[in-house]
Write an enzyme that holds these catalytic residues in place. Structure first.
Site, PDB file in Angstrom:
ATOM      1  N   LEU A  44     -16.413  43.522  -8.289  1.00  0.00           N
ATOM      2  CA  LEU A  44     -15.709  44.305  -7.118  1.00  0.00           C
ATOM      3  C   LEU A  44     -14.370  44.663  -7.370  1.00  0.00           C
ATOM      4  O   LEU A  44     -13.774  45.873  -7.183  1.00  0.00           O
ATOM      5  CB  LEU A  44     -15.856  43.672  -5.530  1.00  0.00           C
ATOM      6  CG  LEU A  44     -17.362  43.449  -5.082  1.00  0.00           C
ATOM      7  CD1 LEU A  44     -16.968  42.691  -3.878  1.00  0.00           C
ATOM      8  CD2 LEU A  44     -17.849  44.865  -4.542  1.00  0.00           C
ATOM      9  N   GLY A  45     -13.764  43.734  -7.932  1.00  0.00           N
ATOM     10  CA  GLY A  45     -12.325  44.157  -8.561  1.00  0.00           C
ATOM     11  C   GLY A  45     -11.710  42.694  -8.806  1.00  0.00           C
ATOM     12  O   GLY A  45     -12.380  41.825  -9.282  1.00  0.00           O
ATOM     13  N   PHE A  47      -4.714  36.805 -10.103  1.00  0.00           N
ATOM     14  CA  PHE A  47      -5.257  35.390  -9.801  1.00  0.00           C
ATOM     15  C   PHE A  47      -6.904  35.197 -10.016  1.00  0.00           C
ATOM     16  O   PHE A  47      -7.432  34.116 -10.467  1.00  0.00           O
ATOM     17  CB  PHE A  47      -4.713  34.769  -8.438  1.00  0.00           C
ATOM     18  CG  PHE A  47      -3.301  34.604  -8.437  1.00  0.00           C
ATOM     19  CD1 PHE A  47      -2.712  35.568  -8.645  1.00  0.00           C
ATOM     20  CD2 PHE A  47      -2.987  33.425  -8.098  1.00  0.00           C
ATOM     21  CE1 PHE A  47      -1.228  35.344  -8.495  1.00  0.00           C
ATOM     22  CE2 PHE A  47      -1.587  33.035  -7.880  1.00  0.00           C
ATOM     23  CZ  PHE A  47      -0.662  34.018  -8.087  1.00  0.00           C
ATOM     24  N   SER A  48      -7.532  36.161  -9.822  1.00  0.00           N
ATOM     25  CA  SER A  48      -8.986  36.107  -9.634  1.00  0.00           C
ATOM     26  C   SER A  48      -9.880  37.283 -10.028  1.00  0.00           C
ATOM     27  O   SER A  48      -9.221  38.326 -10.222  1.00  0.00           O
ATOM     28  CB  SER A  48      -9.233  35.886  -8.223  1.00  0.00           C
ATOM     29  OG  SER A  48      -8.841  37.060  -7.382  1.00  0.00           O
ATOM     30  N   THR A  49     -11.136  37.124 -10.164  1.00  0.00           N
ATOM     31  CA  THR A  49     -11.927  38.138 -10.132  1.00  0.00           C
ATOM     32  C   THR A  49     -12.780  38.171  -9.105  1.00  0.00           C
ATOM     33  O   THR A  49     -13.159  37.066  -8.736  1.00  0.00           O
ATOM     34  CB  THR A  49     -13.085  38.027 -11.574  1.00  0.00           C
ATOM     35  OG1 THR A  49     -12.021  37.959 -12.636  1.00  0.00           O
ATOM     36  CG2 THR A  49     -13.849  39.503 -11.617  1.00  0.00           C
ATOM     37  N   VAL A  50     -13.220  39.252  -8.590  1.00  0.00           N
ATOM     38  CA  VAL A  50     -14.081  39.134  -7.031  1.00  0.00           C
ATOM     39  C   VAL A  50     -15.417  39.885  -7.557  1.00  0.00           C
ATOM     40  O   VAL A  50     -15.430  40.929  -7.976  1.00  0.00           O
ATOM     41  CB  VAL A  50     -13.274  39.953  -6.204  1.00  0.00           C
ATOM     42  CG1 VAL A  50     -14.058  39.992  -4.790  1.00  0.00           C
ATOM     43  CG2 VAL A  50     -11.903  39.389  -5.849  1.00  0.00           C
ATOM     44  N   LYS A  58     -14.817  35.454  -4.451  1.00  0.00           N
ATOM     45  CA  LYS A  58     -13.513  35.462  -5.223  1.00  0.00           C
ATOM     46  C   LYS A  58     -13.320  34.207  -6.191  1.00  0.00           C
ATOM     47  O   LYS A  58     -13.290  32.976  -5.589  1.00  0.00           O
ATOM     48  CB  LYS A  58     -12.219  35.689  -4.138  1.00  0.00           C
ATOM     49  CG  LYS A  58     -11.196  35.688  -4.965  1.00  0.00           C
ATOM     50  CD  LYS A  58      -9.888  36.106  -3.681  1.00  0.00           C
ATOM     51  CE  LYS A  58      -8.718  36.166  -4.288  1.00  0.00           C
ATOM     52  NZ  LYS A  58      -7.592  36.723  -3.604  1.00  0.00           N
ATOM     53  N   ASP A  74       3.016  40.592   1.239  1.00  0.00           N
ATOM     54  CA  ASP A  74       2.471  41.519   0.259  1.00  0.00           C
ATOM     55  C   ASP A  74       1.340  42.568   1.006  1.00  0.00           C
ATOM     56  O   ASP A  74       0.577  42.954   0.322  1.00  0.00           O
ATOM     57  CB  ASP A  74       1.463  40.806  -0.914  1.00  0.00           C
ATOM     58  CG  ASP A  74       1.422  41.729  -2.225  1.00  0.00           C
ATOM     59  OD1 ASP A  74       2.424  42.553  -2.263  1.00  0.00           O
ATOM     60  OD2 ASP A  74       0.683  41.421  -3.021  1.00  0.00           O
TER      61      ASP A  74
HETATM   62  N1  LIG Z   1     -13.845  40.765   1.047  1.00  0.00           N
HETATM   63  C1  LIG Z   1     -13.711  41.826  -0.022  1.00  0.00           C
HETATM   64  N2  LIG Z   1     -14.803  42.671  -0.236  1.00  0.00           N
HETATM   65  C2  LIG Z   1     -14.795  43.601  -1.295  1.00  0.00           C
HETATM   66  N3  LIG Z   1     -13.882  43.472  -1.978  1.00  0.00           N
HETATM   67  C3  LIG Z   1     -12.946  42.799  -2.093  1.00  0.00           C
HETATM   68  C4  LIG Z   1     -12.804  41.653  -1.112  1.00  0.00           C
HETATM   69  N4  LIG Z   1     -11.906  40.761  -1.439  1.00  0.00           N
HETATM   70  C5  LIG Z   1     -11.241  41.446  -2.585  1.00  0.00           C
HETATM   71  N5  LIG Z   1     -11.917  42.462  -3.122  1.00  0.00           N
HETATM   72  C6  LIG Z   1     -11.707  43.212  -4.300  1.00  0.00           C
HETATM   73  O1  LIG Z   1     -11.018  42.502  -5.229  1.00  0.00           O
HETATM   74  C7  LIG Z   1      -9.795  43.044  -5.836  1.00  0.00           C
HETATM   75  C8  LIG Z   1      -8.802  41.838  -6.009  1.00  0.00           C
HETATM   76  O2  LIG Z   1      -8.713  40.792  -4.796  1.00  0.00           O
HETATM   77  P1  LIG Z   1      -7.676  40.152  -4.370  1.00  0.00           P
HETATM   78  O3  LIG Z   1      -6.521  41.106  -4.241  1.00  0.00           O
HETATM   79  O4  LIG Z   1      -7.654  39.350  -3.090  1.00  0.00           O
HETATM   80  O5  LIG Z   1      -7.118  39.334  -5.639  1.00  0.00           O
HETATM   81  P2  LIG Z   1      -6.171  38.785  -6.255  1.00  0.00           P
HETATM   82  O6  LIG Z   1      -6.068  37.774  -7.732  1.00  0.00           O
HETATM   83  O7  LIG Z   1      -5.516  37.507  -5.191  1.00  0.00           O
HETATM   84  O8  LIG Z   1      -5.128  39.806  -6.534  1.00  0.00           O
HETATM   85  P3  LIG Z   1      -3.567  40.099  -6.450  1.00  0.00           P
HETATM   86  O9  LIG Z   1      -3.258  40.276  -7.890  1.00  0.00           O
HETATM   87  O10 LIG Z   1      -3.364  41.565  -5.691  1.00  0.00           O
HETATM   88  O11 LIG Z   1      -2.888  39.018  -5.829  1.00  0.00           O
HETATM   89  C9  LIG Z   1      -9.561  44.045  -4.302  1.00  0.00           C
HETATM   90  O12 LIG Z   1      -8.426  44.661  -4.896  1.00  0.00           O
HETATM   91  C10 LIG Z   1     -10.844  44.431  -3.998  1.00  0.00           C
HETATM   92  O13 LIG Z   1     -11.006  45.353  -4.784  1.00  0.00           O
END
Ligand SMILES: Nc1ncnc2c1ncn2[C@@H]1O[C@H](COP(=O)(O)OP(=O)(O)OP(=O)(O)O)[C@@H](O)[C@H]1O
Length: 453
Positions: free
Chosen positions: A69-70, A74-77, A92, A194
């Protein structure tokens, strides 16, 4: 708490656990958000893949990975199928290094508090459903199971081709964001730190074909047999999605214009946002903190950063309000409110402060000179050291002159936004106060007028 070593390209090319891939697959690379959006280009590059994440099982087989999804620093979702509830969820998966795990534990603590305080799930904050540890090839990953949401507001802005969005739609989105912020600030004592279009997700997808429920996707329950090659699996999924896209267009009445199926040829015509559900939720609590236990001085993404953060004068809930105002403007116009750049003899921070003053007037001397970093940018009179000539262009005029909003609409919108962009943080209205602002209820009034008329 941004990771200085973060490499967005590596993240995009990473596997289920955030590792870099080593087989072959075609991936569409989009330039990071912080580059000038007008110069964004999608380019195809070849990267290597040897792991097929699709069909991988998590938490004793309860969750099964379906598609990516994204990703973030920090992560892959992943979209995953929850075999216990027969629902789709967002999984996540945090990177495995120690400092990522610590950050995940913190994020889980905050998300858990948000979920506990909102049993009815009405406060416009993403819901944490579950969390667990998962042993991957490179160590242990903390995983969060979140409710599955749709596209981000950034995606919506891009979908709208960076054009102005109808103010009634902006109002709907603003109400949701403010509901979320009011909950975080007043009821939980939490600062998001953020807030920006990427971190606000619509409750549903713009593209019906990408919604596993609306598109009628049959969940993948196990790794496709004899198909351990990532590219082959991706092709299979792409094909399935394309077929579903065509069917979804036919199935969902009255929404044709707002569906960009994978099979659709992109056009440059104006797109209608009618039929897109504008309800949304605040996500990504990776940088959030308790107001009485802050851990970072430099917070927020550049363009959404409040002046007190640049000047290091201390901050509180009102930093989120500043980011909220920047986001609302961006939705309404398609342009970022502040997009600072460094220049000849001055840095990005000073340009940012100059842009603020060109829009909002001079920063009161006490504020300008009161921060730990003030001396870097201001002289003792409260004038910028390196950028001397400022061109004042107030918000209501900007909205009429540049964005061609009718005068009354521009004035009303500016009256809503300007107090939230007060340089004195304590003068900014709270989310609760903003929710009472007449601008948010203008449409209701207009509708009533029409009914009465
Ligand atoms: N609940 C969700 N439902 C659908 N897609 C999601 C969800 N949570 C996150 N995503 C997708 O995953 C991507 C990354 O999630 P998120 O921003 O929480 O990760 P992160 O690693 O904490 O990112 P950042 O570098 O911005 O801190 C989001 O931009 C979105 O595209």
């Amino acid at each position: 708490m941004k990771d200085p070593n973060f490499d967005k390209q590596s993240a995009q090319n990473s596997d289920l656990y955030g590792n870099i891939r080593t087989g072959k697959e075609k991936i569409c690379r989009v330039h990071p958000r912080l580059d000038q959006k007008k110069t964004m280009r999608a380019s195809i590059r070849t990267v290597k893949v040897d792991i097929t994440p699709i069909g991988d099982q998590f938490s004793g087989g309860r969750y099964i990975a379906q598609r990516k999804l994204g990703w973030g620093q920090f992560s892959t979702v992943w979209l995953a199928y929850d075999t216990h509830t027969s629902n789709y969820v967002a999984l996540k998966i945090q990177k495995s290094a120690q400092h990522f795990s610590q950050a995940a534990l913190h994020e889980i603590e905050l998300l858990q508090a948000a979920a506990d305080g909102d049993p009815a799930n009405t406060k416009c904050v993403v819901r944490l459903i579950d969390d667990f540890k998962h042993a991957g090839p490179n160590g242990q990953h903390l995983c969060m199971v979140l409710e599955f949401l749709g596209d981000s507001l950034l995606r919506l802005i891009k979908y709208n081709r960076y054009k102005a969005m109808e103010l009634n739609k902006v109002r709907e989105i603003c109400k949701c964001i403010l509901t979320g912020l009011d909950y975080l600030h007043r009821e939980l004592g939490m600062i998001h730190s953020d807030l920006k279009p990427e971190n606000i997700l619509l409750c549903s997808t713009i593209d019906a074909a990408k919604d596993p429920i609306r598109s009628g996707l049959t969940p993948i329950l196990e790794k496709p047999e004899g198909n351990q090659n990532g590219a082959a699996t991706m092709n299979l999924i792409e094909k399935k999605l394309k077929r579903r896209a065509r069917r979804a267009v036919a199935k969902i009445s009255g929404r044709r214009v707002s569906i960009v199926g994978l099979s659709e040829t992109p056009t440059k015509t104006v797109r209608s946002l009618d039929g897109i559900d504008m309800r949304c939720k605040v996500v990504d609590f990776g940088n959030a903190c308790w107001a009485d236990n802050k851990f970072a001085e430099e917070i927020q993404t550049r363009q959404y950063r409040a002046p007190e953060v640049i000047l290091q004068s201390g901050y509180s809930f009102s930093v989120d309000m500043w980011s909220f105002a920047c986001t609302a403007f961006e939705l309404a116009t398609g342009d970022m409110l502040f997009a600072p750049k460094d220049g000849n003899g001055y840095g990005e921070d000073e340009d940012h402060l100059a842009l603020m003053m060109e829009l909002l007037g001079k920063i009161p001397r006490k504020i300008a000179t009161g921060g730990a970093r003030s001396k870097d940018y201001f002289d003792r009179h409260g004038d910028l050291k390196r950028i001397r000539r400022l061109k004042y262009w107030p918000l209501d005029r900007l909205l009429t002159d540049k964005y061609k909003l009718p005068e009354a609409e521009a004035r009303e919108f500016a009256e809503f936004l300007c107090p939230i962009l007060a340089f004195e943080p304590e003068k900014r209205p709270t989310a609760q106060q903003c929710l009472q602002h007449p601008w948010l209820n203008l449409r209701a009034q207009n509708n009533e007028d029409q009914v009465e008329g």
